[in-house]
Design a protein around this motif. Sequence first.
Motif, short mmCIF file in Angstrom:
data_model
loop_
_atom_site.label_atom_id
_atom_site.label_comp_id
_atom_site.label_asym_id
_atom_site.label_seq_id
_atom_site.Cartn_x
_atom_site.Cartn_y
_atom_site.Cartn_z
N LEU A 70 6.44 12.30 -1.38
CA LEU A 70 7.56 11.71 -2.12
C LEU A 70 7.63 12.25 -3.54
N GLY A 71 6.47 12.47 -4.17
CA GLY A 71 6.47 13.03 -5.51
C GLY A 71 7.01 14.44 -5.54
N ALA A 72 6.56 15.27 -4.59
CA ALA A 72 7.05 16.65 -4.52
C ALA A 72 8.54 16.67 -4.21
N LEU A 73 8.99 15.80 -3.31
CA LEU A 73 10.42 15.74 -2.97
C LEU A 73 11.24 15.31 -4.18
N THR A 74 10.74 14.35 -4.95
CA THR A 74 11.45 13.91 -6.15
C THR A 74 11.62 15.05 -7.14
N VAL A 75 10.57 15.82 -7.34
CA VAL A 75 10.64 16.95 -8.27
C VAL A 75 11.62 18.01 -7.76
N ALA A 76 11.54 18.33 -6.47
CA ALA A 76 12.44 19.35 -5.91
C ALA A 76 13.90 18.92 -6.03
N VAL A 96 -3.56 15.74 -9.37
CA VAL A 96 -2.84 15.24 -8.20
C VAL A 96 -3.79 15.02 -7.02
N LEU A 97 -4.64 16.01 -6.73
CA LEU A 97 -5.58 15.87 -5.63
C LEU A 97 -6.66 14.84 -5.95
N GLY A 98 -7.12 14.86 -7.20
CA GLY A 98 -8.20 13.96 -7.59
C GLY A 98 -7.81 12.50 -7.52
N VAL A 99 -6.61 12.18 -7.98
CA VAL A 99 -6.22 10.77 -7.97
C VAL A 99 -6.05 10.27 -6.54
N GLY A 100 -5.57 11.14 -5.64
CA GLY A 100 -5.48 10.74 -4.25
C GLY A 100 -6.85 10.46 -3.65
N PHE A 101 -7.81 11.30 -3.98
CA PHE A 101 -9.17 11.10 -3.48
C PHE A 101 -9.75 9.78 -3.99
N THR A 102 -9.54 9.47 -5.26
CA THR A 102 -10.11 8.22 -5.80
C THR A 102 -9.51 7.00 -5.14
N ARG A 103 -8.22 7.04 -4.78
CA ARG A 103 -7.60 5.86 -4.18
C ARG A 103 -8.18 5.57 -2.79
N ALA A 130 0.80 -1.23 0.00
CA ALA A 130 0.00 0.00 0.00
C ALA A 130 0.83 1.27 0.00
N PHE A 131 1.92 1.30 0.78
CA PHE A 131 2.65 2.56 0.97
C PHE A 131 3.92 2.59 0.14
N PRO A 132 4.14 3.71 -0.61
CA PRO A 132 3.24 4.84 -0.84
C PRO A 132 2.29 4.55 -1.99
N SER A 133 1.29 5.39 -2.13
CA SER A 133 0.38 5.25 -3.27
C SER A 133 1.12 5.55 -4.57
N GLY A 134 1.19 4.56 -5.45
CA GLY A 134 1.87 4.77 -6.73
C GLY A 134 1.13 5.76 -7.61
N HIS A 135 -0.20 5.72 -7.56
CA HIS A 135 -0.98 6.69 -8.34
C HIS A 135 -0.68 8.12 -7.89
N ALA A 136 -0.70 8.35 -6.57
CA ALA A 136 -0.49 9.70 -6.05
C ALA A 136 0.93 10.19 -6.33
N MET A 137 1.91 9.31 -6.14
CA MET A 137 3.30 9.72 -6.33
C MET A 137 3.59 9.99 -7.81
N THR A 138 3.13 9.10 -8.68
CA THR A 138 3.39 9.29 -10.12
C THR A 138 2.75 10.57 -10.63
N ALA A 139 1.51 10.85 -10.21
CA ALA A 139 0.84 12.08 -10.64
C ALA A 139 1.60 13.30 -10.15
N ALA A 140 2.07 13.26 -8.89
CA ALA A 140 2.80 14.40 -8.35
C ALA A 140 4.11 14.62 -9.09
#
Length: 256
Positions: A202-208, A178-185, A137-147
């Motif tokens: 994790l997605g935001a950290l990866t981008v930064a 980004v917010l929508g995919v987290g809500f759906t999961r 489960a952790f982390p959400s791949g959908h949420a991280m990939t979208a971010a």
Amino acid sequence: MDSAPPRATPRTPGSARTALFLAVPTVLLIVLVAAEWRPLLDVDGDLARTTHRWAVAHADLTQTARILTDWVWDPWTMRALCTVVVLWLVARRAWWLAGWLAATCLVGTLVQQGLKAAVGRERPAWPDPVDSAHYAAFPSGHAMTAAVVCGLLLWLLRVYGVGGLAWRAGLAVAAVSVLGVGFTRVWLGVHWSSDVVGGWLLGALTVALAVAAYERFVPEEQRPGGSGGGEQRRGDSGGAREPRPGDSARRRPGPS
């Protein structure tokens, strides 16, 4: 008279500081999830039970969430979008940017899968599930990939000087995605809420980190607008530049 040089790639203020700022809550959340900290588990459980009751009671909304999460915001859809942008950058001979974008998406995927295996968190289990998912489960791949993908593409829009209505539209689409995919999961009962928050962090950290690395290690002349021609621009092919309106007036000698 030569044309004015294109605008150099802007530096993102404090990208390294932003990465450091994001690293603290990210690491803390990973530790709490791995240690199965009871207050966090209680919050996750309460939210999951509430949203699952809603998902069972509202079949139409649940079906919409399933379509969005499986097709529109699926990680493979996001990766396909990233691939299209990489190919566009290659066509423009922005080699460093193309490689940087592809490498960042790949690293993000590896980090995501590595953490899933390392933490090994179980997904929510329901007697009446409305959807199913695989892997930990952790982390959400959908949420991280979208971010990751949306964050990188927003930064690229800034690199190429996109502003005004186009920038606001891109920002809105990215935020909704980004917010929508987290809500759906969470709504579909396949992730705990902290899985989604972890994916976002994790997605935001990866981008930064990727932006900070790009600004630190990619030579200035290899960036769009750099003096080394990191991206071949129209009129820079080596041949004679096409005449532009007003050239003859600018080149006409003044009175002697």
